[in-house]
Design a protein around this motif. Structure first.
Motif, PDB file in Angstrom:
ATOM      1  N   TYR A 139       0.835  -1.210   0.000  1.00  0.00           N
ATOM      2  CA  TYR A 139       0.000   0.000   0.000  1.00  0.00           C
ATOM      3  C   TYR A 139       0.867   1.257   0.000  1.00  0.00           C
ATOM      4  N   LEU A 140       1.930   1.278   0.804  1.00  0.00           N
ATOM      5  CA  LEU A 140       2.831   2.438   0.858  1.00  0.00           C
ATOM      6  C   LEU A 140       3.501   2.685  -0.491  1.00  0.00           C
ATOM      7  N   GLN A 141       3.848   1.583  -1.152  1.00  0.00           N
ATOM      8  CA  GLN A 141       4.544   1.721  -2.438  1.00  0.00           C
ATOM      9  C   GLN A 141       3.643   2.339  -3.510  1.00  0.00           C
ATOM     10  N   ARG A 142       2.343   2.328  -3.284  1.00  0.00           N
ATOM     11  CA  ARG A 142       1.406   2.909  -4.259  1.00  0.00           C
ATOM     12  C   ARG A 142       1.043   4.357  -3.924  1.00  0.00           C
ATOM     13  N   ARG A 151      -3.892  10.574  10.425  1.00  0.00           N
ATOM     14  CA  ARG A 151      -5.171   9.915  10.695  1.00  0.00           C
ATOM     15  C   ARG A 151      -5.186   8.497  10.147  1.00  0.00           C
ATOM     16  N   HIS A 152      -4.680   8.346   8.930  1.00  0.00           N
ATOM     17  CA  HIS A 152      -4.641   7.025   8.298  1.00  0.00           C
ATOM     18  C   HIS A 152      -3.703   6.089   9.060  1.00  0.00           C
ATOM     19  N   VAL A 153      -2.568   6.644   9.507  1.00  0.00           N
ATOM     20  CA  VAL A 153      -1.599   5.832  10.258  1.00  0.00           C
ATOM     21  C   VAL A 153      -2.228   5.316  11.550  1.00  0.00           C
ATOM     22  N   MET A 154      -2.975   6.174  12.225  1.00  0.00           N
ATOM     23  CA  MET A 154      -3.573   5.768  13.490  1.00  0.00           C
ATOM     24  C   MET A 154      -4.647   4.701  13.295  1.00  0.00           C
ATOM     25  N   LEU A 155      -5.334   4.736  12.142  1.00  0.00           N
ATOM     26  CA  LEU A 155      -6.318   3.691  11.852  1.00  0.00           C
ATOM     27  C   LEU A 155      -5.653   2.321  11.736  1.00  0.00           C
ATOM     28  N   ILE A 156      -4.392   2.344  11.309  1.00  0.00           N
ATOM     29  CA  ILE A 156      -3.631   1.087  11.185  1.00  0.00           C
ATOM     30  C   ILE A 156      -2.937   0.754  12.502  1.00  0.00           C
ATOM     31  N   LEU A 157      -2.440   1.779  13.192  1.00  0.00           N
ATOM     32  CA  LEU A 157      -1.647   1.580  14.402  1.00  0.00           C
ATOM     33  C   LEU A 157      -2.460   0.945  15.522  1.00  0.00           C
ATOM     34  N   LYS A 178       7.029  -5.607  10.708  1.00  0.00           N
ATOM     35  CA  LYS A 178       7.478  -4.783   9.585  1.00  0.00           C
ATOM     36  C   LYS A 178       6.257  -4.526   8.697  1.00  0.00           C
ATOM     37  N   PRO A 179       6.307  -3.589   7.790  1.00  0.00           N
ATOM     38  CA  PRO A 179       5.139  -3.266   6.958  1.00  0.00           C
ATOM     39  C   PRO A 179       4.567  -4.453   6.198  1.00  0.00           C
ATOM     40  N   GLU A 250       8.242   5.424   9.621  1.00  0.00           N
ATOM     41  CA  GLU A 250       8.360   5.257   8.167  1.00  0.00           C
ATOM     42  C   GLU A 250       7.052   5.619   7.464  1.00  0.00           C
ATOM     43  N   THR A 251       5.916   5.229   8.037  1.00  0.00           N
ATOM     44  CA  THR A 251       4.641   5.527   7.368  1.00  0.00           C
ATOM     45  C   THR A 251       4.300   7.019   7.429  1.00  0.00           C
ATOM     46  N   LEU A 252       4.808   7.729   8.440  1.00  0.00           N
ATOM     47  CA  LEU A 252       4.541   9.164   8.547  1.00  0.00           C
ATOM     48  C   LEU A 252       5.513  10.015   7.739  1.00  0.00           C
TER      49      LEU A 252
END
Length: 683
Positions: A139-142, A151-157, A178-179, A250-252
């Protein structure tokens, strides 16, 4: 929808379509040629290849049993197959088995379900929940600049943290966060996957384990592993805190906090972390603490890390709320009290787990201090331990407990099959008990199951072989003491192998043959045959029917045969007394024959022949001069000679008279000659 391939940047490879042909036997088909439609264990049908890595391949599959019990959609699952052609196939199989044993005990909506570990021939695979979606890495690579909004990171975190908290509560540390190990389903759920390298809080790798810094170490990805994980220190929740902090950073920011370098190679005094723009001022202190290269400085639980990180996002707002709560202290006191109570309960729970771990470490050391073949008896000390802690302890003790038992059984099965005796054969019952005891704690050990199968097969074959040997002995029918000894030995071994084994009983015809041989030996005065048959009955165990055959036999025949044999055997003759009654009993037919010859002796030649026959008997049986039968034969011979001398004198045949006179003197001297060291036995 197909599951999208998820993999790390350290192991990229394009998935290959399956080959349609599958005409070879399953054990001969290379993993990469396994075709759609292949059925594993007669149950799991491979439908399509959906992911492939360096050491394993993932297929969408259908559970044929589930098809019969429910709708078609519910029968779909994922099958992860280890590439058994790889050089590390043994390690990969162990990792897969480890993943199955660890994960199937972790029940949480944010942890992928692993159903079981299977093996068919050389194909090892794990069945697991089929998740439709893609990994966080893909997903990150796209995305633009390879990063996400806060906000999106926290939905995953948050769901990821909940999954890790659930694992930590069971004493399991993921160790490879890892991702690529965070899956985002099409339904919006988050799933943590790949517990193949998870460790319990007791596990430590061998100190001499080497690793490649450019790849995964024992399954761990170095870019996200804490320094303690790489240094092989005992696993703690702070290891996963470090990995999760790297993922958040990394995601942020779109960049790895340490430029994807192994954490144990970073010099903290020279390397300065840069604050991502999406992270607030107060949050940065929390994130830096979680990214600390020293474990004692990091948060010791994922819960506290995530709580502080999210709390300080809106510090001022929370400060105002706190002020309001203080103003309304009457109401707030109850809420605060509940919170403190919950924290105290959690702290007590953590302390209890720590105490259990400490106690378990002492139990492990105590078991290891025992003699190798006695260690398995101490495994009961692990009873009552939480399932995952117990599983980790058993994993650590495998080499110390199971291997010595396996080696002992292997050595016992190398016994000399040409020398079967009670002292030589293995104690199959004891060996089976040992294997059964260990299998209670290691039910998934293929080696234990295989060695028990060998024990059962070897024992059965040995019983069949010995039973056939007994049947052959009864067919030969030599009725010798040696035969009795052989039968006793074989029957003793059979009893040792199986207490319920029935001794092979001879048929009625055998008893009839034995009785006939006794009668024949008695009629022929064959003292050696009598003695052989009698000793057979006395030496053969559990054979009263053979002893009963002698009840009607003259005691002189039984006792005399032994006395006569002992007296006549050259090696022990000097230690035996002369047995006159035994000689007279068994020599009666012989003396009858001599007396018959003397009765017909009419010529000088026939007299000399009778004399020679008498000498042979006396010499053969070492007959004493006072034997009644010998005396009778001697006196009759003397009378015949004297009568012949008188006759020859009348006929003036002086030469014949002289020869007969010399013969008379000779037999007189022979008759009076005593036997050396031979006294008369009172039998």
């Amino acid at each position: 929808m197909k599951v999208k391939k998820t993999q790390d940047s350290s192991a990229k490879s394009d998935p290959k379509p399956p080959v349609k042909s599958a005409s070879k036997p399953l054990k001969d088909i290379p993993l990469k040629e396994m075709a759609a439609g292949t059925v594993l264990l007669g149950r799991y049908m491979l439908m399509e290849l959906i992911g492939q890595g360096g050491t394993s391949t993932i297929y969408r599959a259908r559970d044929m049993v589930a098809v019969l019990e429910s709708d078609d959609e519910q029968s779909h699952l994922a099958v992860k197959v280890v590439d058994f052609e790889s050089d590390s196939d043994v390690a990969d199989n162990q990792l897969m088995l480890h993943e199955a044993l660890i994960t199937r005990h972790l029940a949480h909506p944010n942890i992928i379900k692993v159903y079981d570990y299977h093996r068919e021939g050389s194909v090892c695979f794990v069945t697991m929940e089929l998740v439709v979606g893609e990994s966080l890495l893909a997903y990150l690579q796209r995305t633009l600049q390879n990063k996400l909004s806060y906000r999106h990171v926290m939905l995953i975190l948050r769901p990821t943290a909940l999954a890790l908290e659930a694992a930590h509560a069971q004493g399991v540390i993921h160790s490879d966060m890892k991702p690529s190990n965070i899956l985002m389903t099409d339904l919006g759920d988050i799933k943590v996957i790949d517990f193949a390298t998870a460790r319990t809080t007791l596990e430590v790798r061998e100190n001499n384990q080497q690793y490649n810094r450019d790849a995964s170490f024992y399954g761990y990805t170095l870019a996200y592993a804490s320094p303690e994980t790489i240094a092989d220190k005992p696993a703690t929740p702070s290891d996963d805190v470090f990995s999760l902090a790297c993922i958040i950073y990394e995601t942020l920011s779109g960049k790895h906090p340490y430029d994807r370098k192994p954490s144990d190679s970073i010099d903290a005094s020279k390397f300065k972390l840069k604050k991502p723009s999406e992270v607030g001022f107060w949050q940065w202190f929390v994130l830096k603490k979680a990214l600390s290269l020293k474990g004692r400085k990091r948060f010791q639980s994922v819960r506290w890390f995530v709580r502080w990180f999210t709390f300080l996002r809106h510090f001022w707002m929370y400060l105002i709320i706190i002020v309001v709560m203080l103003i309304g202290s009457i109401v707030g006191t109850k809420t605060l009290s509940q919170y403190l109570t919950a924290e105290r309960v959690q702290l007590e729970k953590n302390q209890k787990i720590a105490q259990q771990q400490e106690g378990l470490e002492k139990v492990i050391e105590r078991i290891r201090s025992e003699e190798p073949l006695l260690r398995y008896q101490q495994l009961q000390a692990l009873n009552g331990t939480p399932t995952l802690l117990r599983g980790g302890a058993l994993g650590l003790l495998y080499e110390d407990v199971v291997v010595p038992v396996l080696n002992h059984v292997e050595n016992e099965l190398k016994y000399n099959k040409k020398d079967i005796s009670t002292a030589n054969i293995p104690n199959f019952s004891l060996l089976t008990q040992q294997i059964d005891h260990v299998t209670v704690y290691y039910p998934d050990s293929f080696k234990l199951l295989e060695i028990k199968r060998r024990l059962i097969t070897e024992r059965t074959q040995l019983i069949d072989s010995l039973t056939e040997q007994v049947r052959k002995e009864w067919i030969q029918l030599d009725f010798s003491p040696n035969m009795a000894t052989r039968l006793n030995n074989v029957n003793a071994v059979l009893k040792q192998l199986d207490k319920n084994t029935t001794v092979v009983v001879p048929e009625l015809s055998v008893m009839e043959t034995y009785h006939d041989e006794i009668m024949t030996a008695i009629e022929r005065y064959d003292y050696r045959a009598v003695n052989r048959l009698f000793l057979f009955s006395q030496r053969l165990e559990n054979a009263q029917e053979f002893k009963d055959q002698w009840q009607s036999v003259d005691e002189r025949a039984i006792h005399g045969s032994q006395l006569l044999i002992n007296y006549l055997d050259q090696d022990i003759r000097l230690n035996q007394s002369y047995p006159p009654i035994a000689v007279e009993y068994y020599m009666q037919p012989v003396f009858d024959r001599v007396n018959k010859l003397l009765s017909k002796a009419r010529t000088e030649k026939s007299i000399f022949s009778a004399k020679e026959e008498l000498y042979k008997i006396a010499d053969r049986f070492q007959i004493s001069g006072d034997s009644v039968l010998y005396d009778q034969a001697y006196n009759k011979l003397k009378q015949v000679i004297e009568k012949r001398i008188t006759s020859q004198k009348r006929n003036r045949r002086w030469r014949s008279v002289d020869r007969l006179t010399e013969l008379l003197k000779e037999i007189s001297i022979q008759h009076e000659k005593p036997l050396p060291e031979a006294s008369v036995a009172e039998n």
